[in-house]
Motif scaffolding. Structure first.
Motif, PDB file in Angstrom:
ATOM      1  N   LEU A  44      11.382   1.155   2.478  1.00 41.19           N
ATOM      2  CA  LEU A  44      11.091   2.033   1.346  1.00 41.19           C
ATOM      3  C   LEU A  44      12.389   2.517   0.698  1.00 41.19           C
ATOM      4  O   LEU A  44      12.500   2.561  -0.534  1.00 41.19           O
ATOM      5  CB  LEU A  44      10.247   3.222   1.808  1.00 41.19           C
TER       6      LEU A  44
ATOM      7  N   GLN B  53      10.823   8.843   1.255  1.00 39.01           N
ATOM      8  CA  GLN B  53       9.668   9.527   1.823  1.00 39.01           C
ATOM      9  C   GLN B  53       9.925  11.019   1.891  1.00 39.01           C
ATOM     10  O   GLN B  53      11.059  11.460   2.093  1.00 39.01           O
ATOM     11  CB  GLN B  53       9.358   8.985   3.209  1.00 39.01           C
TER      12      GLN B  53
ATOM     13  N   GLU C 156       9.613   0.326   8.179  1.00 38.85           N
ATOM     14  CA  GLU C 156       9.037   0.758   6.906  1.00 38.85           C
ATOM     15  C   GLU C 156       9.930   1.764   6.172  1.00 38.85           C
ATOM     16  O   GLU C 156      10.120   1.685   4.957  1.00 38.85           O
ATOM     17  CB  GLU C 156       7.663   1.365   7.143  1.00 38.85           C
TER      18      GLU C 156
ATOM     19  N   LYS D 246       0.831  -1.209   0.000  1.00 39.35           N
ATOM     20  CA  LYS D 246       0.000   0.000   0.000  1.00 39.35           C
ATOM     21  C   LYS D 246       0.864   1.257   0.000  1.00 39.35           C
ATOM     22  O   LYS D 246       0.456   2.305  -0.502  1.00 39.35           O
ATOM     23  CB  LYS D 246      -0.920  -0.007   1.221  1.00 39.35           C
ATOM     24  N   LYS D 247       2.068   1.166   0.565  1.00 40.11           N
ATOM     25  CA  LYS D 247       3.003   2.283   0.578  1.00 40.11           C
ATOM     26  C   LYS D 247       3.943   2.228  -0.625  1.00 40.11           C
ATOM     27  O   LYS D 247       4.338   3.263  -1.158  1.00 40.11           O
ATOM     28  CB  LYS D 247       3.834   2.260   1.872  1.00 40.11           C
TER      29      LYS D 247
END
Length: 380
Positions: free
Chosen positions: A371, A378, A367, A31-32
């Motif tokens: 990522l 981010q 997370e 989802k990310k």
């Protein structure tokens, strides 16, 4: 999409932790990330080989099945004690030296055969979606590290590990059982006339085939927490010694492989600084050397301590003999508050569900690192 390899460490019932990491990676993390990060090559040892099967299958259905299994395990699905009754306990113990193991893992063999019957992995391997699924085992006579390699790519060839060899063919349940055969606990497994046992004795988190397979990004799912050296406990029980010995035998060589990767990276950086980008390009074209990035996800707490914390003495599902064994391991942990041997053998949902949840939580807390590993920065 970024190509990466996945190495899954062993550890018996500790494998529940890695199952939780897998659940996060393929249910919440996409989802990310924007896609499901299926590995190009999967390398596993012992329980890591079992979990690796689900990851290499590259189907969300298999990840859900992996979660279901680890969250609802009972000891009887994995092993039995070969004692027929209390009156035969002492004679059985006296004859233990004539057996090759203390436990009977035949239920695990049946469970693996049932799971493998779906043959999901055959489509994944055959289509090339998963380039290779590699399982590590240790040859009983000689102690060689053997890598069983399942691939449909005729060009996928890697050099054998130090003091080891490669076997290229389709993997079946007996290969997974061989990789999971903890010495003295489970019996060795015969394959083509050769006896094999737990691959963790030589390579608990098998990075070698990933590095040699020219994978430049490697995600390692470990089962051992990083912690400072502890003081010697006053208690010196058999279970304590057995558990610590098992841990010592299966110490991850990940840190050693990390040092190799760091040295390669430093040489490339130095060369680029001295001679320009052509240095890195020449190394890659002539020697296949590139910078390697390794992200190691580990438990945030000692899984031996978790096993003691969540143990439900009166609710363990299993025979009286199994409950007696596990209760003894639990009782002998009073002096230390942890039991490595219990954490390897406690295939009961009181523990496996908690370890699976911890894996999910730890992956979720990582997370940002994940990522970045997959090339997604981010916003600050």
């Amino acid at each position: 999409m970024i190509e990466f390899g996945m190495a899954l460490a062993g550890g018996g019932a500790r494998g529940a932790y890695s199952a939780g990491v897998l659940r996060y990676l393929y249910t919440e993390f996409p989802k990310k990330l924007g896609f499901q990060p299926w590995p190009k090559i999967v390398s596993g040892t012992s329980a890591g080989a079992l979990n690796g099967y689900f990851a290499a299958s590259q189907e969300l259905m298999e990840i859900h099945r992996c979660t279901e299994l680890w969250s609802n395990f009972t000891v009887g699905q994995v092993y039995n004690l070969p004692f027929e009754g209390w009156l035969k306990l002492i004679p059985d113990l006296r004859s233990a030296a004539k057996r090759s193991s203390f436990l009977d893992p035949s239920p695990l063999g049946k469970l693996i055969e049932k799971e493998a019957a779906r043959r999901t992995i055959r489509h994944s391997i055959g289509s090339g979606a998963c380039q290779a699924f590699i399982v590590s085992a240790t040859q009983l006579h000689g102690g060689d590290n053997v890598l069983f390699v399942d691939t449909a790519d005729p060009n996928f060839r890697i050099p054998p590990p130090p003091h080891g060899r490669l076997e290229y063919h389709k993997l079946y349940p007996h290969h997974l059982m061989a990789s999971s055969a903890i010495p003295l606990v489970f019996p060795p497994v015969e394959i083509d006339g050769v006896m094999y046992m737990d691959g963790g004795l030589r390579q608990n988190a098998p990075l070698h085939p990933l590095i040699q397979g020219k994978i430049c990004k490697i995600l390692v799912l470990g089962t051992k927490v990083m912690k400072p050296m502890s003081k010697n406990p006053a208690q010196k029980s058999l279970s304590l010694i057995a558990g610590k010995t098992l841990n010592a035998l299966t110490l991850d060589p990940v840190e050693r492989d990390n040092l190799v990767a760091d040295r390669i990276n430093n040489i490339i950086d130095w060369g680029v600084d001295q001679y320009g980008s052509e240095f890195a390009e020449k190394l890659k074209s002539d020697m296949g050397l590139e910078k390697i990035e390794i992200l190691h996800l580990r438990p945030s707490m000692d899984l031996g301590k978790l096993a003691v914390d969540v143990y439900e003495k009166d609710n363990i599902e299993g025979t009286r003999q199994v409950r007696w064994l596990l209760n003894k391991l639990y009782d002998q942990a009073d002096g230390t508050g942890e039991s490595d041997l219990l954490s390897h053998l406690l295939f009961d949902s009181c523990y496996t569900k908690a370890a699976e949840a911890l894996g999910f939580s730890d992956a979720q807390n990582s997370e940002t690192e994940l990522l970045r590993f997959f090339g997604v920065e981010q916003p600050s």
